[in-house]
Design a protein around this motif. Structure first.
Motif, PDB file in Angstrom:
ATOM      1  N   MET A 163      10.670  22.057 -37.009  1.00 56.31           N
ATOM      2  CA  MET A 163      11.224  21.748 -35.861  1.00 56.31           C
ATOM      3  C   MET A 163      11.734  20.148 -35.773  1.00 56.31           C
ATOM      4  N   SER A 164      12.913  19.713 -35.492  1.00 55.44           N
ATOM      5  CA  SER A 164      13.298  18.288 -35.609  1.00 55.44           C
ATOM      6  C   SER A 164      13.040  17.682 -34.268  1.00 55.44           C
ATOM      7  N   ILE A 165      13.061  16.338 -34.383  1.00 55.72           N
ATOM      8  CA  ILE A 165      12.736  15.513 -33.365  1.00 55.72           C
ATOM      9  C   ILE A 165      13.593  15.697 -32.215  1.00 55.72           C
ATOM     10  N   ILE A 166      14.966  16.011 -32.520  1.00 51.55           N
ATOM     11  CA  ILE A 166      15.986  16.369 -31.455  1.00 51.55           C
ATOM     12  C   ILE A 166      15.548  17.607 -30.597  1.00 51.55           C
ATOM     13  N   ASP A 167      15.049  18.521 -31.217  1.00 51.58           N
ATOM     14  CA  ASP A 167      14.596  19.905 -30.724  1.00 51.58           C
ATOM     15  C   ASP A 167      13.251  19.592 -29.951  1.00 51.58           C
ATOM     16  N   ASP A 168      12.467  18.593 -30.208  1.00 54.20           N
ATOM     17  CA  ASP A 168      11.335  18.333 -29.438  1.00 54.20           C
ATOM     18  C   ASP A 168      11.852  17.443 -28.179  1.00 54.20           C
ATOM     19  N   VAL A 169      12.751  16.521 -28.266  1.00 53.23           N
ATOM     20  CA  VAL A 169      13.208  15.762 -27.313  1.00 53.23           C
ATOM     21  C   VAL A 169      13.779  16.675 -26.459  1.00 53.23           C
ATOM     22  N   LEU A 170      14.695  17.577 -26.777  1.00 49.92           N
ATOM     23  CA  LEU A 170      15.306  18.530 -25.694  1.00 49.92           C
ATOM     24  C   LEU A 170      14.404  19.406 -25.074  1.00 49.92           C
ATOM     25  N   LYS A 171      13.177  19.855 -25.730  1.00 49.92           N
ATOM     26  CA  LYS A 171      12.451  20.704 -25.100  1.00 49.92           C
ATOM     27  C   LYS A 171      11.406  19.885 -24.388  1.00 49.92           C
ATOM     28  N   LEU A 172      11.066  18.584 -24.299  1.00 50.36           N
ATOM     29  CA  LEU A 172      10.317  17.874 -23.282  1.00 50.36           C
ATOM     30  C   LEU A 172      11.149  17.357 -22.006  1.00 50.36           C
ATOM     31  N   LEU A 173      12.555  17.489 -22.283  1.00 53.82           N
ATOM     32  CA  LEU A 173      13.486  16.850 -21.302  1.00 53.82           C
ATOM     33  C   LEU A 173      13.588  18.140 -20.322  1.00 53.82           C
ATOM     34  N   ASP A 174      13.744  19.408 -21.007  1.00 54.08           N
ATOM     35  CA  ASP A 174      13.687  20.470 -20.296  1.00 54.08           C
ATOM     36  C   ASP A 174      12.445  20.871 -19.437  1.00 54.08           C
ATOM     37  N   LYS A 175      11.507  20.399 -20.168  1.00 54.80           N
ATOM     38  CA  LYS A 175      10.369  20.709 -19.216  1.00 54.80           C
ATOM     39  C   LYS A 175      10.035  19.818 -18.144  1.00 54.80           C
ATOM     40  N   GLY A 176      10.898  18.554 -17.889  1.00 49.90           N
ATOM     41  CA  GLY A 176      10.854  17.813 -16.905  1.00 49.90           C
ATOM     42  C   GLY A 176      10.083  16.349 -17.434  1.00 49.90           C
ATOM     43  N   TYR A 177       9.956  16.040 -18.564  1.00 50.69           N
ATOM     44  CA  TYR A 177       9.417  14.865 -18.899  1.00 50.69           C
ATOM     45  C   TYR A 177      10.563  13.868 -19.129  1.00 50.69           C
ATOM     46  N   LEU A 178      10.118  12.715 -19.049  1.00 58.32           N
ATOM     47  CA  LEU A 178      10.930  11.426 -18.914  1.00 58.32           C
ATOM     48  C   LEU A 178      10.486  10.409 -20.092  1.00 58.32           C
ATOM     49  N   PRO A 179      11.634   9.871 -20.676  1.00 58.49           N
ATOM     50  CA  PRO A 179      11.227   8.711 -21.521  1.00 58.49           C
ATOM     51  C   PRO A 179      10.406   7.651 -20.885  1.00 58.49           C
ATOM     52  N   TYR A 180       9.402   7.325 -21.559  1.00 56.08           N
ATOM     53  CA  TYR A 180       8.314   6.297 -20.868  1.00 56.08           C
ATOM     54  C   TYR A 180       8.810   4.995 -21.286  1.00 56.08           C
ATOM     55  N   GLN A 181       9.091   4.020 -20.314  1.00 60.55           N
ATOM     56  CA  GLN A 181       9.723   2.705 -20.368  1.00 60.55           C
ATOM     57  C   GLN A 181       8.670   1.728 -20.147  1.00 60.55           C
ATOM     58  N   GLY A 182       7.369   1.995 -19.935  1.00 64.01           N
ATOM     59  CA  GLY A 182       6.509   0.891 -19.274  1.00 64.01           C
ATOM     60  C   GLY A 182       5.894   0.449 -20.574  1.00 64.01           C
ATOM     61  N   GLN A 183       5.067  -0.588 -20.412  1.00 60.94           N
ATOM     62  CA  GLN A 183       4.352  -1.117 -21.262  1.00 60.94           C
ATOM     63  C   GLN A 183       3.052  -0.334 -21.500  1.00 60.94           C
ATOM     64  N   ILE A 184       2.486  -0.542 -23.051  1.00 62.21           N
ATOM     65  CA  ILE A 184       1.281   0.147 -23.219  1.00 62.21           C
ATOM     66  C   ILE A 184       0.326  -0.843 -24.117  1.00 62.21           C
ATOM     67  N   GLU A 185      -0.890  -0.927 -23.768  1.00 62.88           N
ATOM     68  CA  GLU A 185      -2.108  -1.970 -24.276  1.00 62.88           C
ATOM     69  C   GLU A 185      -2.299  -1.318 -25.613  1.00 62.88           C
ATOM     70  N   GLY A 186      -2.303  -2.166 -26.573  1.00 65.15           N
ATOM     71  CA  GLY A 186      -2.552  -2.162 -27.998  1.00 65.15           C
ATOM     72  C   GLY A 186      -3.730  -1.183 -28.323  1.00 65.15           C
ATOM     73  N   HIS A 187      -4.767  -1.118 -27.264  1.00 71.22           N
ATOM     74  CA  HIS A 187      -5.916  -0.492 -27.727  1.00 71.22           C
ATOM     75  C   HIS A 187      -5.868   0.944 -27.673  1.00 71.22           C
ATOM     76  N   VAL A 188      -4.839   1.493 -27.028  1.00 69.39           N
ATOM     77  CA  VAL A 188      -4.544   2.928 -26.844  1.00 69.39           C
ATOM     78  C   VAL A 188      -4.260   3.576 -28.444  1.00 69.39           C
ATOM     79  N   TYR A 189      -3.727   2.737 -29.298  1.00 63.28           N
ATOM     80  CA  TYR A 189      -3.314   3.305 -30.467  1.00 63.28           C
ATOM     81  C   TYR A 189      -4.672   3.415 -31.451  1.00 63.28           C
TER      82      TYR A 189
END
Length: 150
Positions: free
Chosen positions: A1-27
């Motif tokens: 499955m391609s990245i485009i398919d994954d993005v479309l699937k998430l958008l279809d399920k109601g997910y939104l692109p996350y635009q906030g800040q993420i602290e470094g320790h998360v990774y």
């Protein structure tokens, strides 16, 4: 499955692109980092990253800036920039906030916002038919309670 398919699937399920800040320790526990160009999507309390093949999924993670979804009807577009507004953006870019926005920024209920207006801790616009609160008074309240989003 391609990245485009994954993005479309998430958008279809109601997910939104996350635009906030993420602290470094998360990774650290994920074994990747911000240098890998993470692409986070979020819905309610779930966060999904499409930055690498791992497709990390987190629920209620610590270190993610809270986001307020902006709801409106729109056509489904594969690469649309769907709006989401952080608390930081609300208090830095708007002069007046709605009661719902103030409640979100201060992490309180609407009735508490009205109580704070009555106490004089928040300044309501004298003539605005849907009530608006002066953003500067919200910033002062954030600073007073040591919760300010620096």
């Amino acid at each position: 499955m391609s990245i485009i398919d994954d993005v479309l699937k998430l958008l279809d399920k109601g997910y939104l692109p996350y635009q906030g800040q993420i602290e470094g320790h998360v990774y650290e526990p994920l074994g990747c980092g911000p240098k890998r160009k993470p692409r986070w999507f979020w819905k309610e309390r779930k966060y999904v990253c499409l930055g690498c093949v791992k497709r990390c999924c987190l629920v209620d993670p610590v270190g993610f800036e809270l986001m307020l979804p902006v709801t409106y009807q729109t056509k489904k577009l594969a690469f649309a920039s769907l709006p989401a507004v952080s608390a930081r953006e609300l208090v830095t870019k708007k002069a007046w906030l709605t009661i719902a926005e103030v409640a979100f920024v201060l992490s309180i209920g609407r009735s508490k916002v009205w109580e704070m207006i009555q106490e004089g801790r928040l300044e309501k616009h004298p003539d605005s038919p849907p009530a608006r609160v002066l953003t500067e008074s919200v910033r002062k309240e954030l600073e007073r309670t040591d919760v300010y989003l620096s």
